[in-house]
Scaffold this motif. Structure first.
Motif, PDB file in Angstrom:
ATOM      1  N   ARG A 292       1.025  -1.038  -0.180  1.00  0.00           N
ATOM      2  CA  ARG A 292      -0.059  -0.030  -0.105  1.00  0.00           C
ATOM      3  C   ARG A 292       0.808   1.134  -0.109  1.00  0.00           C
ATOM      4  O   ARG A 292       0.652   2.084  -0.548  1.00  0.00           O
ATOM      5  N   HIS A 293       2.046   1.289   0.714  1.00  0.00           N
ATOM      6  CA  HIS A 293       3.032   2.197   0.795  1.00  0.00           C
ATOM      7  C   HIS A 293       3.541   2.379  -0.710  1.00  0.00           C
ATOM      8  O   HIS A 293       3.610   3.698  -1.127  1.00  0.00           O
ATOM      9  N   PHE A 294       3.785   1.453  -1.451  1.00  0.00           N
ATOM     10  CA  PHE A 294       4.275   1.735  -2.699  1.00  0.00           C
ATOM     11  C   PHE A 294       3.228   2.369  -3.495  1.00  0.00           C
ATOM     12  O   PHE A 294       3.496   3.099  -4.435  1.00  0.00           O
ATOM     13  N   ALA A 295       1.833   2.057  -3.397  1.00  0.00           N
ATOM     14  CA  ALA A 295       0.801   2.530  -4.112  1.00  0.00           C
ATOM     15  C   ALA A 295       0.702   4.131  -3.890  1.00  0.00           C
ATOM     16  O   ALA A 295       0.646   5.041  -5.008  1.00  0.00           O
ATOM     17  N   LYS A 296       0.855   4.325  -2.524  1.00  0.00           N
ATOM     18  CA  LYS A 296       1.119   5.942  -2.333  1.00  0.00           C
ATOM     19  C   LYS A 296       2.092   6.500  -2.714  1.00  0.00           C
ATOM     20  O   LYS A 296       2.110   7.775  -3.260  1.00  0.00           O
ATOM     21  N   LEU A 297       3.340   5.924  -2.565  1.00  0.00           N
ATOM     22  CA  LEU A 297       4.622   6.468  -3.144  1.00  0.00           C
ATOM     23  C   LEU A 297       4.505   6.895  -4.834  1.00  0.00           C
ATOM     24  O   LEU A 297       5.261   7.923  -5.034  1.00  0.00           O
ATOM     25  N   THR A 298       3.601   6.345  -5.509  1.00  0.00           N
ATOM     26  CA  THR A 298       3.789   6.472  -6.949  1.00  0.00           C
ATOM     27  C   THR A 298       2.332   7.139  -7.350  1.00  0.00           C
ATOM     28  O   THR A 298       2.343   7.467  -8.455  1.00  0.00           O
ATOM     29  N   GLN A 299       1.568   7.456  -6.464  1.00  0.00           N
ATOM     30  CA  GLN A 299       0.282   8.217  -6.938  1.00  0.00           C
ATOM     31  C   GLN A 299       0.469   9.683  -7.152  1.00  0.00           C
ATOM     32  O   GLN A 299       0.963  10.314  -6.327  1.00  0.00           O
ATOM     33  N   PHE A 300      -0.221   9.994  -8.219  1.00  0.00           N
ATOM     34  CA  PHE A 300      -0.311  11.548  -8.546  1.00  0.00           C
ATOM     35  C   PHE A 300      -1.611  11.984  -9.639  1.00  0.00           C
ATOM     36  O   PHE A 300      -1.830  11.106  -9.953  1.00  0.00           O
ATOM     37  N   ARG A 301      -1.793  13.046  -9.393  1.00  0.00           N
ATOM     38  CA  ARG A 301      -2.962  13.687 -10.100  1.00  0.00           C
ATOM     39  C   ARG A 301      -2.268  14.559 -11.482  1.00  0.00           C
ATOM     40  O   ARG A 301      -1.360  15.209 -10.859  1.00  0.00           O
ATOM     41  N   LEU A 302      -3.230  14.176 -12.456  1.00  0.00           N
ATOM     42  CA  LEU A 302      -2.610  15.486 -13.365  1.00  0.00           C
ATOM     43  C   LEU A 302      -3.867  16.639 -13.672  1.00  0.00           C
ATOM     44  O   LEU A 302      -4.934  16.186 -13.426  1.00  0.00           O
TER      45      LEU A 302
END
Ligand code: AMP
Length: 302
Positions: A292-302
């Motif tokens: 889950r931490h990996f998911a957070k680490l790579t999440q962003f909005r455009l």
């Protein structure tokens, strides 16, 4: 679904800027099977000598690992020693004593011959090939690791086994050497012509990149404050990756991407302590939390 691994079970001597151990249990198949056993049942094929004790065997006990394919030979277990600098990708091999590994000819117990998934860890391509030849049917997925020594030393046999490989997991230097291409995307295209449908380029603390016909997927290296010993990171990655796939219903792009993350999770745990110390005491909930931490680490909005 079942997952078979063939590879080294070893004693390792490890030296990093954070400490030194003279002899600890290691080997590619050991790291792989312990990591994969969090996700699926593992059939292990390898060889150890008469110095491999009941206490050493304890690493496999209480896990979903069948060691009936772990041959006991007369002589000493494979021994490898390595030293790392501050850059964890900078590894020097100090000793390689093949011992019982020198005459090892993998023999699969009958019950292993219909394993659906296979990981051929870094050993002589001739031996990797002999394992595939013992399978009753073509497995659902064949994963393979190799190294410069075999790319240069046994290229003909390596080509034969690559033709039967689905997922090739190697580092960037090996990718360039195998393809004779510096650019990694061009290198991937060259490698697809040799057989694999998927190439995973392991890039140590910089993460891992998967290339296939659908495109490119990258996972970063997990930001860690303490990296004590990089040994086994690649094999733990492979264990997490293949273990997750063996437990999944499909091999869709989404599943492969999640497998990349679980591989990276297992690799990141492996390097936190010496040898198998961190991975052997892991809990499944810690694995899922880091995913889950990996998911957070790579999440962003455009
Ligand atoms: P990794 O750090 O994931 O590349 O793998 C490290 C493990 O590979 C160590 O535990 C060693 O015992 C094992 N190893 C090192 N050299 C060899 C070799 N030539 N053949 C098979 N296994 C090896």
């Amino acid at each position: 679904m079942s997952l078979l691994v063939v590879g080294s079970v070893a004693f390792d001597g490890l030296e990093t800027p954070f400490g030194k151990v003279d002899r600890t249990l290691g080997g590619a198949a050991t790291y792989f099977s312990v990591a994969a056993s969090f996700f699926t049942h593992v059939n292990l094929v390898g060889v150890v000598g008469d110095d491999f004790s009941k206490a050493d065997e304890a690493i496999f006990r209480g896990r979903r690992i069948d060691i009936s394919g772990l041959e006991r030979a007369t002589g000493k277990t494979f021994f490898w020693a390595g030293r790392y600098g501050l850059d964890p990708n900078d590894r020097v091999t100090l000793t390689t004593e093949l011992n019982v590994f020198a005459t090892f000819r993998p023999k699969l117990p009958a019950a292993f011959c219909d394993s659906k998934h296979i990981f051929l860890a870094n050993i002589d391509p001739t031996l990797q090939h002999s394992v595939l030849q013992q399978m009753k049917k073509r497995p659902r997925l064949v994963g393979l690791d190799t190294m410069n020594y075999w790319i240069e030393g046994n290229p003909a046999e390596l080509r034969e086994i690559l033709a039967k490989t689905d997922v090739l997991m190697i580092n960037d230097a090996e990718t360039r050497l195998l393809s004779n291409e510096h650019n990694l995307l061009r290198a991937a295209r060259h490698i697809f012509k040799l057989g694999p449908r998927t190439l995973i380029i392991k890039r140590g603390e910089h993460g891992a990149t998967m290339v296939d016909s659908k495109g490119v997927f990258c996972v970063p290296g997990f930001p860690l404050e303490e990296v004590h010993d990089p040994t086994g990171a690649g094999d733990s990655f492979a264990g997490g990756f293949m273990g997750y796939l063996a437990g999944a219903r499909s091999l869709s792009d989404a599943v492969l991407r999640r497998a990349m993350v679980y591989g990276s999770v297992m690799g990141s745990f492996a390097v936190e302590r010496f040898g198998l110390e961190r991975v052997r005491h892991l809990k499944r909930r810690e694995i899922d939390a880091r995913a889950r931490h990996f998911a957070k680490l790579t999440q962003f909005r455009l």
